[in-house]
Design a protein around this motif. Structure first.
Motif, PDB file in Angstrom:
ATOM      1  N   ILE A   1       0.985  -1.123  -0.370  1.00  0.00           N
ATOM      2  CA  ILE A   1      -0.293   0.385  -0.144  1.00  0.00           C
ATOM      3  C   ILE A   1       1.084   1.361   0.116  1.00  0.00           C
ATOM      4  O   ILE A   1       1.795   1.153   0.970  1.00  0.00           O
ATOM      5  CB  ILE A   1      -0.872  -0.214   1.254  1.00  0.00           C
ATOM      6  CG1 ILE A   1      -1.871   1.034   0.531  1.00  0.00           C
ATOM      7  CG2 ILE A   1      -0.664  -0.201   2.674  1.00  0.00           C
ATOM      8  CD1 ILE A   1      -2.724   1.170   0.109  1.00  0.00           C
ATOM      9  N   THR A   2       0.650   2.436  -1.068  1.00  0.00           N
ATOM     10  CA  THR A   2       0.910   3.334  -0.856  1.00  0.00           C
ATOM     11  C   THR A   2      -0.221   4.589  -0.737  1.00  0.00           C
ATOM     12  O   THR A   2      -0.393   4.647  -1.004  1.00  0.00           O
ATOM     13  CB  THR A   2       1.796   3.352  -2.021  1.00  0.00           C
ATOM     14  OG1 THR A   2       2.530   2.581  -2.844  1.00  0.00           O
ATOM     15  CG2 THR A   2       2.566   4.510  -2.974  1.00  0.00           C
ATOM     16  N   PHE A   3       0.974   5.289   0.760  1.00  0.00           N
ATOM     17  CA  PHE A   3       0.038   6.684   0.604  1.00  0.00           C
ATOM     18  C   PHE A   3       1.497   8.117   0.421  1.00  0.00           C
ATOM     19  O   PHE A   3       2.254   7.839   0.249  1.00  0.00           O
ATOM     20  CB  PHE A   3       0.250   6.741   1.940  1.00  0.00           C
ATOM     21  CG  PHE A   3      -0.497   5.818   3.004  1.00  0.00           C
ATOM     22  CD1 PHE A   3      -1.938   6.054   2.974  1.00  0.00           C
ATOM     23  CD2 PHE A   3       0.066   4.679   3.437  1.00  0.00           C
ATOM     24  CE1 PHE A   3      -2.239   5.397   3.478  1.00  0.00           C
ATOM     25  CE2 PHE A   3      -0.722   3.858   4.313  1.00  0.00           C
ATOM     26  CZ  PHE A   3      -2.071   3.483   3.949  1.00  0.00           C
ATOM     27  N   LYS A   4       0.370   8.257  -0.608  1.00  0.00           N
ATOM     28  CA  LYS A   4       1.028   9.596  -1.570  1.00  0.00           C
ATOM     29  C   LYS A   4      -0.218  10.778  -1.220  1.00  0.00           C
ATOM     30  O   LYS A   4      -1.281  11.131  -0.734  1.00  0.00           O
ATOM     31  CB  LYS A   4       0.519   9.716  -3.151  1.00  0.00           C
ATOM     32  CG  LYS A   4       1.454   7.881  -3.804  1.00  0.00           C
ATOM     33  CD  LYS A   4       1.009   8.759  -5.120  1.00  0.00           C
ATOM     34  CE  LYS A   4       2.084   7.282  -5.684  1.00  0.00           C
ATOM     35  NZ  LYS A   4       1.600   7.144  -7.077  1.00  0.00           N
ATOM     36  N   PHE A   5       1.072  12.338  -0.344  1.00  0.00           N
ATOM     37  CA  PHE A   5       0.674  12.973   0.541  1.00  0.00           C
ATOM     38  C   PHE A   5       1.058  14.388   0.135  1.00  0.00           C
ATOM     39  O   PHE A   5       2.261  13.679  -0.147  1.00  0.00           O
ATOM     40  CB  PHE A   5       0.281  12.503   1.418  1.00  0.00           C
ATOM     41  CG  PHE A   5       1.336  11.766   2.390  1.00  0.00           C
ATOM     42  CD1 PHE A   5       1.841  13.138   3.216  1.00  0.00           C
ATOM     43  CD2 PHE A   5       1.487  10.761   1.815  1.00  0.00           C
ATOM     44  CE1 PHE A   5       3.074  12.910   4.324  1.00  0.00           C
ATOM     45  CE2 PHE A   5       2.761  10.994   3.404  1.00  0.00           C
ATOM     46  CZ  PHE A   5       3.556  11.963   4.235  1.00  0.00           C
ATOM     47  N   CYS A   6       0.428  14.984   0.137  1.00  0.00           N
ATOM     48  CA  CYS A   6       1.099  16.543   0.506  1.00  0.00           C
ATOM     49  C   CYS A   6       1.406  17.368   2.335  1.00  0.00           C
ATOM     50  O   CYS A   6       0.511  16.657   2.936  1.00  0.00           O
ATOM     51  CB  CYS A   6       0.290  17.572  -0.202  1.00  0.00           C
ATOM     52  SG  CYS A   6       1.426  18.992   0.014  1.00  0.00           S
ATOM     53  N   LYS A   7       2.460  17.293   2.074  1.00  0.00           N
ATOM     54  CA  LYS A   7       2.695  18.020   3.543  1.00  0.00           C
ATOM     55  C   LYS A   7       2.197  19.050   5.010  1.00  0.00           C
ATOM     56  O   LYS A   7       1.771  18.874   5.151  1.00  0.00           O
ATOM     57  CB  LYS A   7       4.371  17.940   4.218  1.00  0.00           C
ATOM     58  CG  LYS A   7       5.046  16.977   3.637  1.00  0.00           C
ATOM     59  CD  LYS A   7       6.730  16.974   3.906  1.00  0.00           C
ATOM     60  CE  LYS A   7       7.514  15.138   4.267  1.00  0.00           C
ATOM     61  NZ  LYS A   7       9.111  16.089   4.552  1.00  0.00           N
ATOM     62  N   SER A   8       1.762  19.516   3.717  1.00  0.00           N
ATOM     63  CA  SER A   8       1.310  21.276   3.980  1.00  0.00           C
ATOM     64  C   SER A   8      -0.002  21.006   3.022  1.00  0.00           C
ATOM     65  O   SER A   8      -0.933  21.820   3.978  1.00  0.00           O
ATOM     66  CB  SER A   8       1.909  21.907   3.143  1.00  0.00           C
ATOM     67  OG  SER A   8       1.738  22.043   1.921  1.00  0.00           O
ATOM     68  N   ARG A   9      -0.384  20.566   2.330  1.00  0.00           N
ATOM     69  CA  ARG A   9      -2.398  21.070   1.520  1.00  0.00           C
ATOM     70  C   ARG A   9      -3.026  20.328   2.355  1.00  0.00           C
ATOM     71  O   ARG A   9      -2.888  19.079   3.353  1.00  0.00           O
ATOM     72  CB  ARG A   9      -1.840  20.236   0.307  1.00  0.00           C
ATOM     73  CG  ARG A   9      -3.506  20.873  -0.792  1.00  0.00           C
ATOM     74  CD  ARG A   9      -3.457  20.292  -1.723  1.00  0.00           C
ATOM     75  NE  ARG A   9      -4.781  20.535  -2.956  1.00  0.00           N
ATOM     76  CZ  ARG A   9      -4.299  20.366  -4.405  1.00  0.00           C
ATOM     77  NH1 ARG A   9      -3.037  20.455  -5.023  1.00  0.00           N
ATOM     78  NH2 ARG A   9      -5.600  20.809  -4.285  1.00  0.00           N
TER      79      ARG A   9
END
Length: 184
Positions: free
Chosen positions: A31-39
């Protein structure tokens, strides 16, 4: 009825590698979590990673977990299964409970894509009458009756059964034979 079923794959129900007969093999490989640190759209994914990701990793040791921060993107989960299938799930504006629910859904899936199932029977003239059930031709009074009910509990067939008829014939012949016997 919608026409979305026309674009789905079709097939029969399959179990991956007879899973569950000997021992259960979780089908989620990574499982891969792709996310933005500030959005703000990735807030739920970040909260899940901070609070619940370690518990998930301990409960699912056979699943590899990857964290991939990306700038100016909303959160995405990418699930990869043992059969090679990938599933992308957008987590835009999810809270951490929703992320956990969808993650548990992806964990329990087999990875086989959703499909339209074939029936094992085929007929050129399908029935227009609908599906028959044992309750199709029952009296509607049964739905609200309190049992035992005087009228509904009476036997419907008032004719004697074949066994009753044979016993009656046997009794008549016994009586006839006993009356014809001469007494000495």
């Amino acid at each position: 009825m919608s026409n979305t079923h026309l674009f789905m794959k079709s097939g029969h129900i399959k179990t991956p590698l007879q899973n569950g007969l000997g021992r259960f093999i979780p089908q989620l490989q990574r499982i891969t979590f792709k996310f933005c640190k500030s959005r703000g759209g990735s807030r739920g994914v970040r909260d899940f990673i901070e609070s619940d990701l370690m518990d998930f990793a301990i409960k699912n040791p056979g699943t590899a977990i990857y964290l991939k921060p990306q700038r100016h993107r909303s959160g995405i989960m990418v699930a990869e299964y043992l059969n090679g299938e990938k599933e992308h799930l957008s987590c835009h504006h999810f809270n951490k409970e929703e992320v956990f629910k969808w993650l548990s859904y992806l964990t329990t899936r087999s990875g086989i894509p959703a499909m339209r199932f074939h029936k094992y029977q085929h007929t050129d003239y399908p029935s227009i009458q609908g599906v028959w059930t044992p309750f199709t031709h029952q009296a509607p009074e049964i739905n609200v009756a309190q049992f035992p009910h005087e009228i509904l509990s009476k036997p419907v067939n008032l004719q004697p059964t074949a066994t009753d008829t044979l016993l009656e014939i046997f009794k008549r012949t016994q009586i006839k034979e006993s009356s014809e016997k001469p007494e000495n």
